[in-house]
Design an enzyme around this catalytic site. Structure first.
Site, PDB file in Angstrom:
ATOM      1  N   SER A  16       0.832  -1.218   0.000  1.00  0.00           N
ATOM      2  CA  SER A  16       0.000   0.000   0.000  1.00  0.00           C
ATOM      3  C   SER A  16       0.863   1.263   0.000  1.00  0.00           C
ATOM      4  O   SER A  16       0.464   2.281  -0.581  1.00  0.00           O
ATOM      5  CB  SER A  16      -0.983   0.003   1.174  1.00  0.00           C
ATOM      6  OG  SER A  16      -0.331   0.268   2.390  1.00  0.00           O
ATOM      7  N   ASN A  17       2.025   1.221   0.620  1.00  0.00           N
ATOM      8  CA  ASN A  17       2.904   2.403   0.562  1.00  0.00           C
ATOM      9  C   ASN A  17       3.422   2.627  -0.854  1.00  0.00           C
ATOM     10  O   ASN A  17       3.476   3.763  -1.335  1.00  0.00           O
ATOM     11  CB  ASN A  17       4.062   2.269   1.555  1.00  0.00           C
ATOM     12  CG  ASN A  17       3.663   2.732   2.942  1.00  0.00           C
ATOM     13  OD1 ASN A  17       3.480   3.919   3.177  1.00  0.00           O
ATOM     14  ND2 ASN A  17       3.497   1.788   3.876  1.00  0.00           N
ATOM     15  N   ARG A  68      22.781 -13.795   2.637  1.00  0.00           N
ATOM     16  CA  ARG A  68      22.196 -12.460   2.473  1.00  0.00           C
ATOM     17  C   ARG A  68      22.971 -11.629   1.431  1.00  0.00           C
ATOM     18  O   ARG A  68      22.378 -10.998   0.549  1.00  0.00           O
ATOM     19  CB  ARG A  68      22.185 -11.732   3.823  1.00  0.00           C
ATOM     20  CG  ARG A  68      21.451 -10.414   3.804  1.00  0.00           C
ATOM     21  CD  ARG A  68      21.490  -9.732   5.163  1.00  0.00           C
ATOM     22  NE  ARG A  68      21.008 -10.598   6.239  1.00  0.00           N
ATOM     23  CZ  ARG A  68      19.719 -10.893   6.464  1.00  0.00           C
ATOM     24  NH1 ARG A  68      18.785 -10.365   5.718  1.00  0.00           N
ATOM     25  NH2 ARG A  68      19.371 -11.685   7.449  1.00  0.00           N
ATOM     26  N   MET A  93      10.569  -6.652   4.320  1.00  0.00           N
ATOM     27  CA  MET A  93      10.789  -7.229   5.640  1.00  0.00           C
ATOM     28  C   MET A  93      12.022  -8.135   5.640  1.00  0.00           C
ATOM     29  O   MET A  93      11.971  -9.296   6.056  1.00  0.00           O
ATOM     30  CB  MET A  93       9.535  -7.995   6.093  1.00  0.00           C
ATOM     31  CG  MET A  93       8.269  -7.144   6.072  1.00  0.00           C
ATOM     32  SD  MET A  93       8.409  -5.565   6.932  1.00  0.00           S
ATOM     33  CE  MET A  93       7.948  -6.068   8.574  1.00  0.00           C
ATOM     34  N   HIS A 112       8.872   3.230   8.722  1.00  0.00           N
ATOM     35  CA  HIS A 112       8.645   2.364   9.882  1.00  0.00           C
ATOM     36  C   HIS A 112       7.408   2.892  10.620  1.00  0.00           C
ATOM     37  O   HIS A 112       7.278   4.100  10.839  1.00  0.00           O
ATOM     38  CB  HIS A 112       9.875   2.378  10.795  1.00  0.00           C
ATOM     39  CG  HIS A 112       9.739   1.430  11.940  1.00  0.00           C
ATOM     40  ND1 HIS A 112       9.855   0.065  11.781  1.00  0.00           N
ATOM     41  CD2 HIS A 112       9.446   1.639  13.242  1.00  0.00           C
ATOM     42  CE1 HIS A 112       9.653  -0.522  12.948  1.00  0.00           C
ATOM     43  NE2 HIS A 112       9.407   0.407  13.848  1.00  0.00           N
ATOM     44  N   ASP A 144      20.730   3.056   7.545  1.00  0.00           N
ATOM     45  CA  ASP A 144      22.149   2.839   7.835  1.00  0.00           C
ATOM     46  C   ASP A 144      22.320   1.397   8.311  1.00  0.00           C
ATOM     47  O   ASP A 144      21.407   0.584   8.146  1.00  0.00           O
ATOM     48  CB  ASP A 144      22.693   3.891   8.819  1.00  0.00           C
ATOM     49  CG  ASP A 144      22.107   3.749  10.217  1.00  0.00           C
ATOM     50  OD1 ASP A 144      21.403   2.746  10.489  1.00  0.00           O
ATOM     51  OD2 ASP A 144      22.366   4.640  11.046  1.00  0.00           O
ATOM     52  N   GLU A 145      23.488   1.102   8.902  1.00  0.00           N
ATOM     53  CA  GLU A 145      23.777  -0.316   9.156  1.00  0.00           C
ATOM     54  C   GLU A 145      23.101  -0.855  10.413  1.00  0.00           C
ATOM     55  O   GLU A 145      23.262  -2.023  10.738  1.00  0.00           O
ATOM     56  CB  GLU A 145      25.292  -0.542   9.157  1.00  0.00           C
ATOM     57  CG  GLU A 145      25.832  -0.367   7.732  1.00  0.00           C
ATOM     58  CD  GLU A 145      27.328  -0.566   7.605  1.00  0.00           C
ATOM     59  OE1 GLU A 145      27.912  -1.214   8.486  1.00  0.00           O
ATOM     60  OE2 GLU A 145      27.893  -0.066   6.624  1.00  0.00           O
ATOM     61  N   ASP A 148      16.386   0.147  11.771  1.00  0.00           N
ATOM     62  CA  ASP A 148      15.452   1.246  12.053  1.00  0.00           C
ATOM     63  C   ASP A 148      16.151   2.397  12.791  1.00  0.00           C
ATOM     64  O   ASP A 148      15.638   2.929  13.781  1.00  0.00           O
ATOM     65  CB  ASP A 148      14.257   0.725  12.889  1.00  0.00           C
ATOM     66  CG  ASP A 148      13.457  -0.327  12.138  1.00  0.00           C
ATOM     67  OD1 ASP A 148      13.404  -0.265  10.901  1.00  0.00           O
ATOM     68  OD2 ASP A 148      12.882  -1.218  12.792  1.00  0.00           O
TER      69      ASP A 148
HETATM   70  C1  GAR Z   1       3.918  -0.645   6.695  1.00  0.00           C
HETATM   71  O1  GAR Z   1       3.140  -0.386   7.839  1.00  0.00           O
HETATM   72  C2  GAR Z   1       5.375  -0.324   6.940  1.00  0.00           C
HETATM   73  O2  GAR Z   1       5.551   0.818   7.764  1.00  0.00           O
HETATM   74  C3  GAR Z   1       5.833  -1.564   7.647  1.00  0.00           C
HETATM   75  O3  GAR Z   1       5.224  -2.615   6.935  1.00  0.00           O
HETATM   76  C4  GAR Z   1       3.982  -2.153   6.411  1.00  0.00           C
HETATM   77  C5  GAR Z   1       3.950  -2.443   4.932  1.00  0.00           C
HETATM   78  O4  GAR Z   1       2.676  -2.151   4.415  1.00  0.00           O
HETATM   79  N1  GAR Z   1       7.264  -1.693   7.645  1.00  0.00           N
HETATM   80  C6  GAR Z   1       7.959  -2.142   8.681  1.00  0.00           C
HETATM   81  O5  GAR Z   1       7.451  -2.543   9.702  1.00  0.00           O
HETATM   82  C7  GAR Z   1       9.461  -2.144   8.456  1.00  0.00           C
HETATM   83  N2  GAR Z   1      10.140  -2.298   9.725  1.00  0.00           N
HETATM   84  P1  GAR Z   1       2.462  -2.003   2.864  1.00  0.00           P
HETATM   85  O6  GAR Z   1       3.036  -3.286   2.229  1.00  0.00           O
HETATM   86  O7  GAR Z   1       0.983  -1.932   2.698  1.00  0.00           O
HETATM   87  O8  GAR Z   1       3.188  -0.771   2.394  1.00  0.00           O
END
Ligand code: GAR
Length: 204
Positions: A16-17, A68, A93, A112, A144-145, A148
């Site tokens: 969604s983002n 990785r 993720m 985040h 960064d490394e 969050d």
């Molecule tokens: C969002 O809430 C984003 O902030 C979170 O995952 C979701 C993804 O939603 N990200 C984290 O937690 C990263 N640490 P989306 O796939 O609908 O954009």
């Protein structure tokens, strides 16, 4: 033709983002950039299908138990092949390797769903809800490394209401995420800032 910043979107889920960013580019609200490629570590991420439906290049690179650094190398190669200037983590993720972060210095953004440095890591909205904070929100930051942790570009807040449960709070935060990410991308594209230590300082 004026210079267009090419975005590479990385996602793992519903996207969604990513869609909010794509909508803001389409409407002209987010200018001077275009989405060059959408990548996922999950072949079944709904965000990949959504990208294809919009005619965008969408590629899954499953980790499949690979190291990785090796998995990230493949992603870096694709980002470079698509001439990506700015990497946008949109619900990606998976931790990035040091090599990935060093390949795009101050050119990787993450969103985040908490007011960092509170509640890093997984299930940030649940962490905030359980803690009993009265104000929650989201953060867009340079990667960064550390997890969050990078320099904060934008934060937006929401109230936590007595009637909330975790889903209603997460929804309220998500609405702000959809605004915050485009705001932060516009700020970075403008180049009109400097970084002093941990501080993002807009230039006059
Ligand atoms: C969002 O809430 C984003 O902030 C979170 O995952 C979701 C993804 O939603 N990200 C984290 O937690 C990263 N640490 P989306 O796939 O609908 O954009």
């Amino acid at each position: 033709m004026e210079f267009m910043t090419r975005l590479g979107i990385l996602l793992s889920g519903r996207g969604s983002n990513f869609l909010a960013i794509a909508d803001n580019i389409a409407s002209g609200q987010l200018a001077d950039c275009e989405i060059a490629v959408v990548l996922s570590n999950k072949a079944d991420a709904p965000g990949l299908d959504a990208a294809r439906r919009r005619g965008l290049k969408a590629i899954a690179i499953e980790a499949n138990g690979r190291k990785r650094a090796e998995h990230d190398e493949e992603i870096i190669d694709i980002l470079r092949a698509h001439h990506v200037d700015l990497v946008i983590l949109a619900g990606y993720m998976r931790l990035l390797s040091r090599g990935f972060i060093q390949a795009f210095p101050l050119r990787i953004l993450n969103i985040h769903p908490s007011l960092l440095p509170a509640f890093p890591g997984l299930d940030a909205q649940q962490q905030a809800f359980n803690y009993g904070v009265h104000v929650a929100g989201c953060t867009v930051h340079f990667v960064d490394e550390q997890l969050d942790h990078g320099v904060i570009i934008t934060q937006r807040t929401v109230p936590v209401l007595p009637t909330d449960d975790e889903p209603t709070l997460a929804h309220r935060i998500l609405e702000q995420e959809h605004i915050a990410y485009s705001e932060a991308i516009a700020k970075v594209i403008s180049g009109n800032y400097e970084i002093q230590g941990r501080r993002y300082i807009p230039k006059k």
